[in-house]
Design a protein around this motif. Structure first.
Motif, PDB file in Angstrom:
ATOM      1  N   HIS A 101       0.848  -1.194   0.000  1.00 19.22           N
ATOM      2  CA  HIS A 101       0.000   0.000   0.000  1.00 19.22           C
ATOM      3  C   HIS A 101       0.882   1.242   0.000  1.00 19.22           C
ATOM      4  O   HIS A 101       2.074   1.175   0.322  1.00 19.22           O
ATOM      5  CB  HIS A 101      -0.917   0.007   1.215  1.00 19.22           C
ATOM      6  CG  HIS A 101      -0.168   0.061   2.509  1.00 19.22           C
ATOM      7  ND1 HIS A 101       0.384  -1.048   3.080  1.00 19.22           N
ATOM      8  CD2 HIS A 101       0.149   1.094   3.317  1.00 19.22           C
ATOM      9  CE1 HIS A 101       1.010  -0.702   4.196  1.00 19.22           C
ATOM     10  NE2 HIS A 101       0.880   0.588   4.360  1.00 19.22           N
ATOM     11  N   TRP A 154      -0.558   5.768   3.758  1.00 16.16           N
ATOM     12  CA  TRP A 154      -1.702   5.115   4.392  1.00 16.16           C
ATOM     13  C   TRP A 154      -1.314   4.667   5.796  1.00 16.16           C
ATOM     14  O   TRP A 154      -0.224   4.168   6.034  1.00 16.16           O
ATOM     15  CB  TRP A 154      -2.141   3.906   3.600  1.00 16.16           C
ATOM     16  CG  TRP A 154      -2.848   4.212   2.315  1.00 16.16           C
ATOM     17  CD1 TRP A 154      -2.943   5.410   1.680  1.00 16.16           C
ATOM     18  CD2 TRP A 154      -3.525   3.270   1.496  1.00 16.16           C
ATOM     19  NE1 TRP A 154      -3.650   5.276   0.519  1.00 16.16           N
ATOM     20  CE2 TRP A 154      -4.017   3.968   0.379  1.00 16.16           C
ATOM     21  CE3 TRP A 154      -3.765   1.906   1.588  1.00 16.16           C
ATOM     22  CZ2 TRP A 154      -4.745   3.351  -0.630  1.00 16.16           C
ATOM     23  CZ3 TRP A 154      -4.483   1.298   0.579  1.00 16.16           C
ATOM     24  CH2 TRP A 154      -4.977   2.023  -0.507  1.00 16.16           C
ATOM     25  N   ARG A 209      -8.834  -3.703  -1.230  1.00 14.53           N
ATOM     26  CA  ARG A 209      -8.572  -2.296  -1.522  1.00 14.53           C
ATOM     27  C   ARG A 209      -9.782  -1.509  -2.009  1.00 14.53           C
ATOM     28  O   ARG A 209      -9.664  -0.352  -2.365  1.00 14.53           O
ATOM     29  CB  ARG A 209      -7.464  -2.193  -2.570  1.00 14.53           C
ATOM     30  CG  ARG A 209      -6.148  -2.699  -2.061  1.00 14.53           C
ATOM     31  CD  ARG A 209      -5.074  -2.616  -3.143  1.00 14.53           C
ATOM     32  NE  ARG A 209      -3.850  -3.222  -2.685  1.00 14.53           N
ATOM     33  CZ  ARG A 209      -3.554  -4.509  -2.802  1.00 14.53           C
ATOM     34  NH1 ARG A 209      -4.402  -5.331  -3.363  1.00 14.53           N
ATOM     35  NH2 ARG A 209      -2.417  -4.974  -2.369  1.00 14.53           N
TER      36      ARG A 209
END
Length: 85
Positions: free
Chosen positions: A9, A13, A56
């Motif tokens: 990711h 994040w 996601r």
């Protein structure tokens, strides 16, 4: 904490445990009667199923629509808006 994540990711994040941001985690709650009990279109409530939730993203295709009465019987597993600052 990004290195602790099992999923790649973006570095900006924040990675957290689901239990740290959820009030309740459960599964298996569905209206009696299965697919035949679903409504043909949404009036007030949609039933989020595992087929809608991905690593996601959230996919709205395949949402099931349920009546107010069905939603009332499932109120213990209702999604709630995030309460923020």
């Amino acid at each position: 904490m990004a290195s602790d994540s099992p999923v790649a990711h973006p570095s900006e994040w924040h990675v957290v445990q689901l239990g740290d941001i959820a009030l309740k985690i459960g599964s298996g709650a569905t209206p009696r009667g299965g697919e035949e009990a679903y409504l043909p279109q949404r009036f007030n409530f949609a039933l989020v199923r595992s087929q809608n939730v991905f690593d996601r993203h959230f996919d709205t295709s395949g949402l099931a629509f349920i009546s107010d009465e069905q939603a009332e019987s499932l109120k213990g597993v209702a999604l709630q808006r995030e309460i923020c600052c």
